[in-house]
Design a protein around this motif. Structure first.
Motif, mmCIF file in Angstrom:
data_model
loop_
_atom_site.group_PDB
_atom_site.id
_atom_site.type_symbol
_atom_site.label_atom_id
_atom_site.label_comp_id
_atom_site.label_asym_id
_atom_site.label_seq_id
_atom_site.Cartn_x
_atom_site.Cartn_y
_atom_site.Cartn_z
ATOM 1 N N PRO A 177 -0.991 1.154 -6.684
ATOM 2 C CA PRO A 177 -1.132 0.717 -5.296
ATOM 3 C C PRO A 177 -2.299 1.409 -4.609
ATOM 4 C CG PRO A 177 1.156 1.200 -5.799
ATOM 5 C CD PRO A 177 0.354 1.684 -6.968
ATOM 6 N N ALA A 178 -3.039 0.650 -3.818
ATOM 7 C CA ALA A 178 -4.110 1.221 -3.008
ATOM 8 C C ALA A 178 -3.504 1.804 -1.733
ATOM 9 C CB ALA A 178 -5.129 0.133 -2.668
ATOM 10 N N ASP A 179 -4.346 2.404 -0.894
ATOM 11 C CA ASP A 179 -3.850 2.959 0.368
ATOM 12 C C ASP A 179 -3.287 1.859 1.264
ATOM 13 O OD1 ASP A 179 -4.729 5.343 -0.612
ATOM 14 O OD2 ASP A 179 -6.428 5.555 0.771
ATOM 15 N N ARG A 180 -3.971 0.714 1.288
ATOM 16 C CA ARG A 180 -3.546 -0.424 2.088
ATOM 17 C C ARG A 180 -2.891 -1.474 1.199
ATOM 18 N NH1 ARG A 180 -9.289 -0.320 5.424
ATOM 19 N NH2 ARG A 180 -8.426 0.370 7.434
ATOM 20 N N SER A 181 -2.082 -2.323 1.802
ATOM 21 C CA SER A 181 -1.460 -3.416 1.059
ATOM 22 C C SER A 181 -2.504 -4.466 0.705
ATOM 23 C CB SER A 181 -0.342 -4.051 1.883
ATOM 24 O OG SER A 181 0.713 -3.140 2.097
ATOM 25 N N GLN A 182 -2.329 -5.080 -0.456
ATOM 26 C CA GLN A 182 -3.217 -6.140 -0.913
ATOM 27 C C GLN A 182 -2.411 -7.431 -1.045
ATOM 28 O OE1 GLN A 182 -4.407 -3.379 -4.159
ATOM 29 N NE2 GLN A 182 -6.460 -4.214 -3.813
ATOM 30 N N ALA A 213 -4.957 -6.509 -12.358
ATOM 31 C CA ALA A 213 -5.822 -5.335 -12.436
ATOM 32 C C ALA A 213 -5.470 -4.310 -11.364
ATOM 33 C CB ALA A 213 -7.282 -5.756 -12.318
ATOM 34 N N ASN A 214 -5.184 -4.775 -10.157
ATOM 35 C CA ASN A 214 -4.834 -3.854 -9.076
ATOM 36 C C ASN A 214 -3.477 -3.203 -9.307
ATOM 37 O OD1 ASN A 214 -6.773 -3.633 -6.647
ATOM 38 N ND2 ASN A 214 -6.870 -5.818 -7.172
ATOM 39 N N VAL A 215 -2.525 -3.953 -9.862
ATOM 40 C CA VAL A 215 -1.223 -3.368 -10.177
ATOM 41 C C VAL A 215 -1.383 -2.273 -11.228
ATOM 42 C CG1 VAL A 215 1.019 -3.814 -11.234
ATOM 43 C CG2 VAL A 215 0.119 -5.394 -9.517
ATOM 44 N N LYS A 216 -2.200 -2.539 -12.253
ATOM 45 C CA LYS A 216 -2.416 -1.539 -13.303
ATOM 46 C C LYS A 216 -3.117 -0.301 -12.763
ATOM 47 C CE LYS A 216 -2.428 -4.536 -17.366
ATOM 48 N NZ LYS A 216 -3.209 -5.054 -18.537
ATOM 49 N N ALA A 217 -4.008 -0.480 -11.778
ATOM 50 C CA ALA A 217 -4.716 0.657 -11.191
ATOM 51 C C ALA A 217 -3.809 1.463 -10.265
ATOM 52 C CB ALA A 217 -5.940 0.172 -10.426
ATOM 53 N N GLY A 239 -12.782 -5.733 -2.832
ATOM 54 C CA GLY A 239 -11.453 -5.728 -2.234
ATOM 55 C C GLY A 239 -10.793 -4.371 -2.307
ATOM 56 N N ARG A 240 -10.929 -3.696 -3.450
ATOM 57 C CA ARG A 240 -10.289 -2.383 -3.619
ATOM 58 C C ARG A 240 -10.961 -1.343 -2.722
ATOM 59 N NH1 ARG A 240 -5.717 -0.852 -6.574
ATOM 60 N NH2 ARG A 240 -5.682 1.399 -6.795
ATOM 61 N N SER A 241 -12.267 -1.480 -2.511
ATOM 62 C CA SER A 241 -12.963 -0.572 -1.589
ATOM 63 C C SER A 241 -12.355 -0.653 -0.190
ATOM 64 C CB SER A 241 -14.457 -0.903 -1.524
ATOM 65 O OG SER A 241 -15.100 -0.633 -2.741
ATOM 66 N N GLY A 296 0.816 -1.205 0.000
ATOM 67 C CA GLY A 296 0.000 0.000 0.000
ATOM 68 C C GLY A 296 0.852 1.258 0.000
ATOM 69 N N LYS A 297 0.281 2.345 -0.483
ATOM 70 C CA LYS A 297 1.045 3.590 -0.602
ATOM 71 C C LYS A 297 0.900 4.497 0.618
ATOM 72 C CE LYS A 297 -2.682 5.801 -3.271
ATOM 73 N NZ LYS A 297 -3.055 6.416 -4.569
#
Length: 552
Positions: A363-368, A357-361, A522-524, A308-309
């Motif tokens: 990093p989210a706030d939290r780690s996945q 898909a998540n890598v292309k979008a 998951g992304r939410s 996560g970032k």
């Protein structure tokens, strides 16, 4: 006012004192990599992978392929620089099983193994021998502090054998009203819980009374499941914190035992349904013994992470099991490979597709965390091992999405939530499905307790709220008739058999709809500061409160 409503009211925080719910993040639709998804399902379910049985060449190929796909998706190794987590297992097979002897009544009773009772040990020992242990009828064998229910209250079970009813006290209710959610089975109704609780209470052994309707399966299922090798995660204490023996007895056997004790099963069952039930010592003693052959093995979970970032030390989990049955009984064509295309090459491939898909979008706030677990078919062992030995602290794991056996076919107008409304994750489900234009349909067969029978459960029982849902049967192409027919056909013709194979003519649009639902959910969770919890009367609330308090 119904009892459940009273309990909720008693535990609820006054409205004025409640914190305002954190808004559910708006996650845009995603275009999943369909060609890569198709190719991965085709590869994982090919004969070359031999049915992906743990401990075989099929496992070696599967693990190597998953690492390759996780790397290609852009993930980082998820276990301290490694892509895998070792999962040590032990296989315990009972043999030379003597009859179950009951003494202390008018005459000695002897019940035959298989026909009348089954038993095995969770302990990794060469021999199990129980002699003249006192029998105690403990009703449903439930200790639920959040519901004010304790069938073991005031009872010392040390050295004794617990005789336990299957399911939970209000299973006969037609609705979901009642302290144990009526017809919907809770964890307290599952046989796994009953054996675990008996061990916590100090019982020497536990015997569940089988009854087809509340168990939701016949004695043939019990007998076939308990008369071969049993698989467990290896423990440093060799399972010595468990009962010496766990097993089942036929309903008729239970009736005979209770009659010899001057009791009646029907009357005791009625009493056990009431709050404040007191366990009944039977004045009888049980003896049983059998040998155990032991075999240890090592399998692997595969783990990747997208850090996560903003809050990289908070985690959202995606899980799917990579294993299947390997070589199995040949069909009429002589095919003896259970390829497991639907179960669960689809979920495993979706795991990699969601990672990409998540890598292309970004990093989210939290780690996945993307976790492909082993040995689901042997009793959720890979996820159980991760749950007991988490790479990332479960107290810092916000929640997760589990994917198991995604169905080819049309997109649906509806979706189903397995387990019902158990937690504050419901807000996320409602927001995401509304955005996708999906209606919620009632879960099928709620009495079967499906929420407790897949890998997300290994996390849920340790407090981590987990999504388990997917599209329903009201298909866009063909309506409910088409959706229900497809489900029935798969269960009858392909489930756990050689016919569960990849078909190049599959319609992938429904699985892509599943994937978008999983991605958004998951992304939410990964893009919010919220910590959704179980509802106040849920069986997993107390353990989550305890773990989160420690985390803070």
């Amino acid at each position: 006012m119904k009892l459940r409503a009273l309990l909720l009211a008693a535990l609820a925080v006054p409205a004025a004192a409640q914190a305002k719910p954190v808004p559910v993040p708006n996650v845009a639709p995603v275009a999943l990599n369909e060609p890569a998804l198709v190719e991965m399902v085709k590869t994982l379910s090919s004969d070359e992978f031999e049915g992906r049985s743990p401990g075989t060449a099929g496992e070696e190929k599967t693990v190597a392929y998953l690492i390759e796909r996780f790397k290609a998706a852009g993930l980082q190794p998820g276990n301290k620089g490694s892509w895998t987590q070792d999962v040590p297992t032990v296989e315990i097979t009972a043999s030379n099983v003597a009859g179950l002897a009951i003494t202390g009544g008018p005459s000695t009773m002897l019940f035959a193994p298989g026909k009348d009772f089954v038993a095995g040990s969770y302990r990794a020992v060469d021999r199990t021998a129980i002699a003249d242990a006192e029998l105690v009828f403990v009703g449903y064998g439930i200790n639920a502090p959040e519901l004010g229910w304790n069938d073991y209250a005031g009872l010392d079970m040390k050295g004794k054998v617990a005789v336990i009813l299957v399911n939970d006290p209000d299973y006969e209710t037609a609705t979901e009203e009642g302290p144990f959610k009526g017809r919907r089975m809770t964890y307290y109704g599952r046989w796994t819980y009953k054996f675990e609780e008996a061990a916590r209470q100090g019982a020497r052994a536990a015997l569940i009374i089988h009854d087809t309707f509340p168990a939701a399966y016949g004695w043939n299922v019990v007998e076939s499941s308990w008369t071969g090798a049993q698989y467990f995660v290896q423990k440093a204490n060799k399972g010595m914190d468990q009962t010496e023996a766990n097993g089942w007895i036929q309903k008729g056997v239970a009736e005979a035992i209770l009659k010899a004790a001057g009791q009646d099963l029907t009357q005791l069952t009625a009493a056990a349904k009431q709050r404040g039930f007191k366990a009944v010592p039977l004045g009888l003693k049980a003896s049983m013994n059998f040998d155990n052959s032991l075999r240890t093995a090592m399998s692997k979970n595969v783990i990747g992470i997208l850090p996560g970032k903003k809050r990289p030390d908070e985690y959202v989990l995606y899980t799917a099991h990579w294993d299947h049955l390997g070589r199995c009984k040949a069909n009429a064509k002589g095919d003896d490979i259970c390829n497991g295309a639907v179960d669960n090459a689809t979920g495993t491939a979706m795991l990699a597709a969601l990672a990409e898909a998540n890598v292309k979008a970004g990093p989210a706030d939290r780690s996945q965390v993307f976790l492909a677990v082993t040995l689901e078919e042997s009793g959720l062992l890979g996820s159980e091992y991760y749950g007991a030995n988490p790479v990332y602290p479960l107290a810092k794991t916000v929640g997760g999405v589990n994917m198991d056996a995604l169905s080819p076919g049309s997109p649906s107008r509806d979706f189903q939530v397995v387990g019902g409304d158990k937690s504050e994750l419901t807000r996320y489900v409602n927001a995401v499905t509304k955005a996708m234009g999906l209606a919620q349909s009632p879960e099928s067969d709620i009495e079967r307790g499906y929420y407790y029978r897949s890998d997300h459960f290994s996390m849920a029982k340790r407090g981590v709220p987990m999504f388990n849902l997917g599209r329903g049967n009201d298909w866009v192409l063909g309506g409910k008739a088409a959706g229900e027919a497809a489900a029935k056909r798969y269960n009858a013709e392909a489930y756990h058999g050689p016919e569960d194979e990849f078909d190049p003519n599959w319609d992938w649009s429904g699985m892509l709809q599943d994937g978008e639902l999983f991605y958004r959910l998951g992304r939410s969770l990964a893009m919010t500061s919220d910590w959704p919890n179980w509802h106040p009367t849920d069986e997993f609330r107390a353990i989550r409160d305890k773990s989160r308090k420690g985390a803070k």
